[in-house]
Design a protein around this motif. Structure first.
Motif, PDB file in Angstrom:
ATOM      1  N   THR A  34      13.665  41.921 -29.029  1.00 51.83           N
ATOM      2  CA  THR A  34      13.463  41.073 -27.862  1.00 51.83           C
ATOM      3  C   THR A  34      14.772  40.387 -27.515  1.00 51.83           C
ATOM      4  OG1 THR A  34      11.199  40.665 -28.575  1.00 51.83           O
ATOM      5  CG2 THR A  34      12.095  39.180 -26.931  1.00 51.83           C
ATOM      6  N   SER A  35      15.097  40.370 -26.256  1.00 53.27           N
ATOM      7  CA  SER A  35      16.281  39.652 -25.777  1.00 53.27           C
ATOM      8  C   SER A  35      15.810  38.479 -24.929  1.00 53.27           C
ATOM      9  CB  SER A  35      17.166  40.571 -24.942  1.00 53.27           C
ATOM     10  OG  SER A  35      17.627  41.644 -25.712  1.00 53.27           O
ATOM     11  N   THR A  36      16.097  37.273 -25.388  1.00 53.70           N
ATOM     12  CA  THR A  36      15.703  36.066 -24.661  1.00 53.70           C
ATOM     13  C   THR A  36      16.881  35.101 -24.606  1.00 53.70           C
ATOM     14  OG1 THR A  36      14.891  34.998 -26.658  1.00 53.70           O
ATOM     15  CG2 THR A  36      13.292  36.257 -25.387  1.00 53.70           C
ATOM     16  N   GLY A  37      16.788  34.131 -23.746  1.00 52.39           N
ATOM     17  CA  GLY A  37      17.825  33.125 -23.619  1.00 52.39           C
ATOM     18  C   GLY A  37      17.725  32.071 -24.711  1.00 52.39           C
ATOM     19  N   SER A  38      18.682  31.196 -24.744  1.00 51.42           N
ATOM     20  CA  SER A  38      18.697  30.175 -25.785  1.00 51.42           C
ATOM     21  C   SER A  38      17.532  29.203 -25.609  1.00 51.42           C
ATOM     22  CB  SER A  38      20.017  29.410 -25.754  1.00 51.42           C
ATOM     23  OG  SER A  38      20.165  28.756 -24.527  1.00 51.42           O
ATOM     24  N   GLY A  39      16.860  28.905 -26.700  1.00 52.16           N
ATOM     25  CA  GLY A  39      15.738  27.980 -26.677  1.00 52.16           C
ATOM     26  C   GLY A  39      14.456  28.573 -26.145  1.00 52.16           C
ATOM     27  N   ALA A  40      14.347  29.894 -26.007  1.00 51.95           N
ATOM     28  CA  ALA A  40      13.176  30.508 -25.386  1.00 51.95           C
ATOM     29  C   ALA A  40      12.027  30.720 -26.361  1.00 51.95           C
ATOM     30  CB  ALA A  40      13.548  31.833 -24.741  1.00 51.95           C
ATOM     31  N   VAL A  41      12.297  31.089 -27.580  1.00 58.76           N
ATOM     32  CA  VAL A  41      11.228  31.410 -28.531  1.00 58.76           C
ATOM     33  C   VAL A  41      11.274  30.494 -29.751  1.00 58.76           C
ATOM     34  CG1 VAL A  41      10.854  33.810 -27.855  1.00 58.76           C
ATOM     35  CG2 VAL A  41      12.676  33.268 -29.433  1.00 58.76           C
ATOM     36  N   ASN A  42      11.436  29.214 -29.514  1.00 56.46           N
ATOM     37  CA  ASN A  42      11.380  28.244 -30.607  1.00 56.46           C
ATOM     38  C   ASN A  42       9.944  28.096 -31.080  1.00 56.46           C
ATOM     39  OD1 ASN A  42      14.108  27.612 -30.612  1.00 56.46           O
ATOM     40  ND2 ASN A  42      13.856  26.149 -28.959  1.00 56.46           N
ATOM     41  N   THR A  43       9.771  27.946 -32.368  1.00 54.86           N
ATOM     42  CA  THR A  43       8.438  27.745 -32.924  1.00 54.86           C
ATOM     43  C   THR A  43       8.422  26.445 -33.725  1.00 54.86           C
ATOM     44  OG1 THR A  43       8.999  29.017 -34.891  1.00 54.86           O
ATOM     45  CG2 THR A  43       7.961  30.203 -33.080  1.00 54.86           C
ATOM     46  N   GLY A  44       7.273  25.842 -33.784  1.00 52.75           N
ATOM     47  CA  GLY A  44       7.126  24.603 -34.529  1.00 52.75           C
ATOM     48  C   GLY A  44       6.122  23.710 -33.844  1.00 52.75           C
ATOM     49  N   ASN A  45       5.804  22.633 -34.494  1.00 47.30           N
ATOM     50  CA  ASN A  45       4.821  21.708 -33.940  1.00 47.30           C
ATOM     51  C   ASN A  45       5.434  20.809 -32.870  1.00 47.30           C
ATOM     52  OD1 ASN A  45       2.791  22.694 -35.565  1.00 47.30           O
ATOM     53  ND2 ASN A  45       3.274  21.278 -37.229  1.00 47.30           N
ATOM     54  N   PHE A  46       6.661  20.353 -33.090  1.00 42.45           N
ATOM     55  CA  PHE A  46       7.329  19.458 -32.139  1.00 42.45           C
ATOM     56  C   PHE A  46       8.715  20.014 -31.848  1.00 42.45           C
ATOM     57  CE2 PHE A  46       4.553  16.908 -34.872  1.00 42.45           C
ATOM     58  CZ  PHE A  46       3.669  16.430 -33.921  1.00 42.45           C
ATOM     59  N   VAL A  47       8.887  20.661 -30.695  1.00 47.72           N
ATOM     60  CA  VAL A  47      10.154  21.296 -30.341  1.00 47.72           C
ATOM     61  C   VAL A  47      10.756  20.560 -29.159  1.00 47.72           C
ATOM     62  CG1 VAL A  47      11.236  23.413 -29.534  1.00 47.72           C
ATOM     63  CG2 VAL A  47       9.375  23.532 -31.173  1.00 47.72           C
ATOM     64  N   ASN A  48      12.023  20.183 -29.282  1.00 50.46           N
ATOM     65  CA  ASN A  48      12.766  19.545 -28.198  1.00 50.46           C
ATOM     66  C   ASN A  48      14.070  20.310 -28.042  1.00 50.46           C
ATOM     67  OD1 ASN A  48      13.900  17.919 -26.317  1.00 50.46           O
ATOM     68  ND2 ASN A  48      14.152  16.138 -27.638  1.00 50.46           N
ATOM     69  N   THR A  49      14.213  21.045 -26.940  1.00 48.75           N
ATOM     70  CA  THR A  49      15.389  21.873 -26.714  1.00 48.75           C
ATOM     71  C   THR A  49      16.100  21.419 -25.454  1.00 48.75           C
ATOM     72  OG1 THR A  49      14.262  23.750 -27.719  1.00 48.75           O
ATOM     73  CG2 THR A  49      16.194  24.234 -26.414  1.00 48.75           C
ATOM     74  N   ASN A  50      17.374  21.111 -25.588  1.00 46.18           N
ATOM     75  CA  ASN A  50      18.194  20.721 -24.447  1.00 46.18           C
ATOM     76  C   ASN A  50      19.263  21.789 -24.249  1.00 46.18           C
ATOM     77  OD1 ASN A  50      16.855  18.218 -24.101  1.00 46.18           O
ATOM     78  ND2 ASN A  50      17.991  17.436 -25.858  1.00 46.18           N
ATOM     79  N   THR A  51      19.060  22.656 -23.265  1.00 51.07           N
ATOM     80  CA  THR A  51      19.972  23.760 -23.023  1.00 51.07           C
ATOM     81  C   THR A  51      20.465  23.692 -21.589  1.00 51.07           C
ATOM     82  OG1 THR A  51      18.719  25.109 -24.566  1.00 51.07           O
ATOM     83  CG2 THR A  51      20.205  26.265 -23.097  1.00 51.07           C
ATOM     84  N   GLY A  52      21.760  23.804 -21.419  1.00 50.79           N
ATOM     85  CA  GLY A  52      22.338  23.814 -20.072  1.00 50.79           C
ATOM     86  C   GLY A  52      22.222  25.205 -19.476  1.00 50.79           C
ATOM     87  N   ILE A  53      23.334  25.822 -19.185  1.00 57.28           N
ATOM     88  CA  ILE A  53      23.349  27.173 -18.623  1.00 57.28           C
ATOM     89  C   ILE A  53      23.311  28.169 -19.771  1.00 57.28           C
ATOM     90  CG2 ILE A  53      24.687  28.806 -17.257  1.00 57.28           C
ATOM     91  CD1 ILE A  53      25.873  26.384 -15.794  1.00 57.28           C
ATOM     92  N   SER A  54      22.425  29.159 -19.641  1.00 52.42           N
ATOM     93  CA  SER A  54      22.248  30.141 -20.706  1.00 52.42           C
ATOM     94  C   SER A  54      22.403  31.545 -20.148  1.00 52.42           C
ATOM     95  CB  SER A  54      20.853  29.985 -21.329  1.00 52.42           C
ATOM     96  OG  SER A  54      20.606  31.034 -22.241  1.00 52.42           O
ATOM     97  N   GLY A  55      23.082  32.406 -20.893  1.00 48.48           N
ATOM     98  CA  GLY A  55      23.218  33.810 -20.518  1.00 48.48           C
ATOM     99  C   GLY A  55      22.933  34.693 -21.715  1.00 48.48           C
ATOM    100  N   THR A  56      22.219  35.791 -21.506  1.00 48.96           N
ATOM    101  CA  THR A  56      21.859  36.689 -22.600  1.00 48.96           C
ATOM    102  C   THR A  56      22.462  38.059 -22.348  1.00 48.96           C
ATOM    103  OG1 THR A  56      19.783  35.524 -22.909  1.00 48.96           O
ATOM    104  CG2 THR A  56      19.945  37.711 -23.869  1.00 48.96           C
ATOM    105  N   ASN A  57      23.213  38.563 -23.320  1.00 52.64           N
ATOM    106  CA  ASN A  57      23.807  39.885 -23.224  1.00 52.64           C
ATOM    107  C   ASN A  57      22.815  40.892 -23.806  1.00 52.64           C
ATOM    108  OD1 ASN A  57      25.401  42.104 -23.083  1.00 52.64           O
ATOM    109  ND2 ASN A  57      26.922  41.397 -24.568  1.00 52.64           N
TER     110      ASN A  57
END
Length: 72
Positions: A34-57
């Motif tokens: 799977t190819s996803t951007g940063s912070g896309a498939v985080n798992t856990g009970n309490f997730v806080n993701t701060n992502t600016g511009i993301s690029g996936t190769n």
């Protein structure tokens, strides 16, 4: 010898196997990529993701990444 398992939180299992206790041999029966951007498939009970511009190769010159030959 029995295994002692502590508190466990399983939020979801999609097509997988959950094993607790004594296990002799565990191997995957399928594989995927799977190819996803940063912070896309985080798992856990309490997730806080701060992502600016993301690029996936997604360019992958490999022919095979995870071989399941003779994995019956």
């Amino acid at each position: 010898m029995p295994a002692l398992i502590g508190p466990v939180s399983i939020t979801s299992v999609g097509g997988g196997v959950v094993t607790f206790g004594d296990t002799f041999y565990v191997s995957p029966k399928s594989s995927s990529k799977t190819s996803t951007g940063s912070g896309a498939v985080n798992t856990g009970n309490f997730v806080n993701t701060n992502t600016g511009i993301s690029g996936t190769n997604t360019l992958d010159p490999d022919f095979a990444d995870q071989n399941n030959v003779a994995n019956a």
